[in-house]
Enzyme design. Structure first.
Site, PDB file in Angstrom:
ATOM      1  N   ASN A  83     -28.541 -36.333  -4.625  1.00  0.00           N
ATOM      2  CA  ASN A  83     -29.131 -36.060  -5.944  1.00  0.00           C
ATOM      3  C   ASN A  83     -28.627 -37.101  -6.941  1.00  0.00           C
ATOM      4  OD1 ASN A  83     -30.169 -34.282  -8.293  1.00  0.00           O
ATOM      5  ND2 ASN A  83     -27.988 -34.525  -8.760  1.00  0.00           N
ATOM      6  N   GLU A  84     -29.503 -37.636  -7.726  1.00  0.00           N
ATOM      7  CA  GLU A  84     -29.136 -38.587  -8.778  1.00  0.00           C
ATOM      8  C   GLU A  84     -28.063 -39.555  -8.273  1.00  0.00           C
ATOM      9  OE1 GLU A  84     -28.534 -36.828 -12.683  1.00  0.00           O
ATOM     10  OE2 GLU A  84     -30.619 -36.176 -12.728  1.00  0.00           O
ATOM     11  N   GLU A 143     -36.365 -31.976 -11.299  1.00  0.00           N
ATOM     12  CA  GLU A 143     -35.643 -31.569 -12.514  1.00  0.00           C
ATOM     13  C   GLU A 143     -36.497 -31.954 -13.704  1.00  0.00           C
ATOM     14  OE1 GLU A 143     -31.463 -32.412 -12.902  1.00  0.00           O
ATOM     15  OE2 GLU A 143     -31.153 -32.222 -10.729  1.00  0.00           O
TER      16      GLU A 143
END
Ligand code: AHR
Length: 497
Positions: free
Chosen positions: A173-174, A297
């Site tokens: 993630n990210e 998101e």
């Protein structure tokens, strides 16, 4: 300028994937702990530790998929800490979010049970930033392998005989930020390596999800698509709507100025441009659109409520958030050929939450009501809707006044969702219904509106902003004249007779 809309009820443009209505729950603030998990001994009514009221409310909006355990937390989460007898589970510091002690009481088994209760698909996000290839590989084996193996046996020892079905698995993630501060070239190689060991066991087929760009980082998208398209099923995009000029000054969730109302919606509308431009890059490497774009998101991000832990990201939710939700979901519908999933951040008590809790109390936010009203679009066929919107101007800036989309269900019921972004004026939309082949229609509607720009629900006034029957329309032949109240979200149901 006046609005004008033509709805071609006989021109279908593909399916709106129900997963566009997905949610995201991270170990952050009071999302998992208190929002979902209260433990078996809690006085809050629960089933095996999971709140009954929250499950009931989320089932009502037909939550199709739930992403977990993060977010930034995903890249410091070690799944083996969250299995086995709860009292023996390792404690850790949640360094990203408030430095709280994470007791790991909500782990893999609890999450999978939650998804079973919600009848939704799990979307598990694995750890690349601080986890190993082996750790990720073993998690997938633990979850989905039914034969004889160390992880399968461990799962059985922990009380779950059969493997679970898991489709969606995120590889980091990210990773451009909290997930390791990597360059895209480096992450692309790591992605290729990690995903190799995310195996398909038995009949289970994993949909591998690569970490995509933040906002308008087109370089990240270019590199990932260039280097790893054939190894992925989807790639993610993160975009938050932040009204203020800077992270230190994002603006308040309530008690804000009209200028912030306008800039919030102006920024929410940017989602259209981002999907379009990332889509152009994706088209270059994947012209057949095999790879999905997952906006896992999105939502509003304001300053936290005064007096609350800054690391908990707790914010109120008003009619402004309802508009952001309505506008964004309409954008996702329009791009449903590429956008196959989206996950609003975050389900409960964090950022643009659909539910807020305070101890045993629960309140449904205006955003919740939009998800409830729009659920009719899940898996429906997108219809061709040509909208010439009027403009909504503020201090020399202009945005479209109305956002709209339409779909038809398998049984032929048409739904049109319309948002009036204007905080002060109603919007008249003459909607021409074409392609009905002379059939008469019956129209009903529901609307969500506010009496002020920050109208919101509280624990003492939980029904200040709730959907109402909508009757401000007339039907003259094929022309449906709709009068949308200021700052409102409306869904019309058009039933051919
Ligand atoms: O949703 C809050 C945080 O925002 C997530 O943990 C992270 O992925 C993003 O930066």
């Amino acid at each position: 300028m006046a609005e004008r809309a033509i709805l071609n009820t006989d021109i279908r443009k593909g399916t709106i994937n129900r997963n566009i209505y997905g949610h995201f729950s991270e170990h952050l603030g009071r999302c998992i702990y208190e929002g979902i998990w209260v433990g078996e001994d809690s006085t809050i009514p629960n089933t095996n530790g999971i709140r009954n009221d929250v499950v009931k409310a989320l089932k009502e909006i037909k939550i199709p998929v739930l992403r977990w355990p993060g977010g930034c937390f995903a890249d410091e989460y070690h799944w083996k800490d969250g299995i086995g007898a709860r009292e023996g589970r390792k404690r850790m510091i949640n360094t990203h979010w408030g430095g709280t002690v994470e007791n790991n009481h909500f782990g893999t088994h609890e999450f999978m049970e939650l998804c079973e209760m919600l009848e939704c698909e799990p979307y598990i996000n694995g750890n690349v930033g601080s986890g190993t290839v082996q750790e990720m590989s073993e998690w997938v084996e633990y979850l989905t392998f039914g034969g004889v193996s160390p992880m399968s046996e461990l799962r059985q020892q922990n009380g779950h005989q059969e493997p679970w079905a898991v489709t969606y698995f995120g590889v980091g993630n990210e990773n451009w930020g909290c997930g390791g501060n990597m360059r895209p070239e480096y992450y692309a190689d790591l992605y290729r390596q990690y995903q190799t060991y995310v195996r398909n066991y038995g009949d289970n087929r994993i949909h591998r999800i690569a970490c995509g760009p933040n906002v308008d980082d087109y370089h990240w998208m270019e590199v990932l698509m260039r280097e790893a398209t054939r190894f992925m099923d989807s790639i993610t995009l993160h975009y938050y709507t932040i009204p203020g000029p800077a992270w230190e000054n994002k603006g308040a969730a309530t008690g804000f100025e009209t200028s912030e109302w306008f800039s919030t919606l102006e920024k929410a509308l940017r989602m259209d441009e981002l999907i379009t431009r990332h889509g152009v890059i994706m088209d270059k490497y994947d012209p057949d659109k095999r790879v999905g774009l997952i906006v896992d998101e999105w939502g509003t991000w304001y300053d936290v409520e005064p007096g609350t832990n800054p690391g908990f990201l707790y914010q109120q939710n008003s009619i402004r958030d309802a508009l952001v939700a309505g506008v964004t979901l309409n954008i996702f519908h329009k791009h449903s050929d590429r956008v196959r999933m989206a996950n609003i951040a975050q389900t409960i008590n964090v950022l643009q939450a659909v539910i807020l809790t305070e101890g045993e109390k629960m309140v449904l936010t205006p955003t919740y009501h939009v998800f409830n009203m729009f659920k009719v679009h899940q898996d429906a066929e997108l219809l061709d809707l040509a909208l010439e919107s009027g403009t909504y101007s503020f201090e020399g800036r202009e945005i479209p006044e109305v956002s709209a989309s339409a779909s038809v269900t398998a049984s032929g019921i048409i739904h049109v969702s319309l948002c009036n972004l204007n905080h002060a004026a109603s919007a008249a939309v003459p909607l021409e219904l074409r392609g009905l082949s002379g059939k008469k229609v019956e129209v009903t509607g529901t609307t969500l509106a506010g009496d002020k720009i920050d109208a919101h629900n509280t624990f003492s006034q939980p029904e200040a902003v709730v959907p109402q029957a909508f009757t401000a329309f007339t039907l003259e032949g094929d022309l449906l004249n709709v009068e949308l109240p200021p700052m409102s979200v409306t869904v019309l149901e058009i039933m051919p007779k």
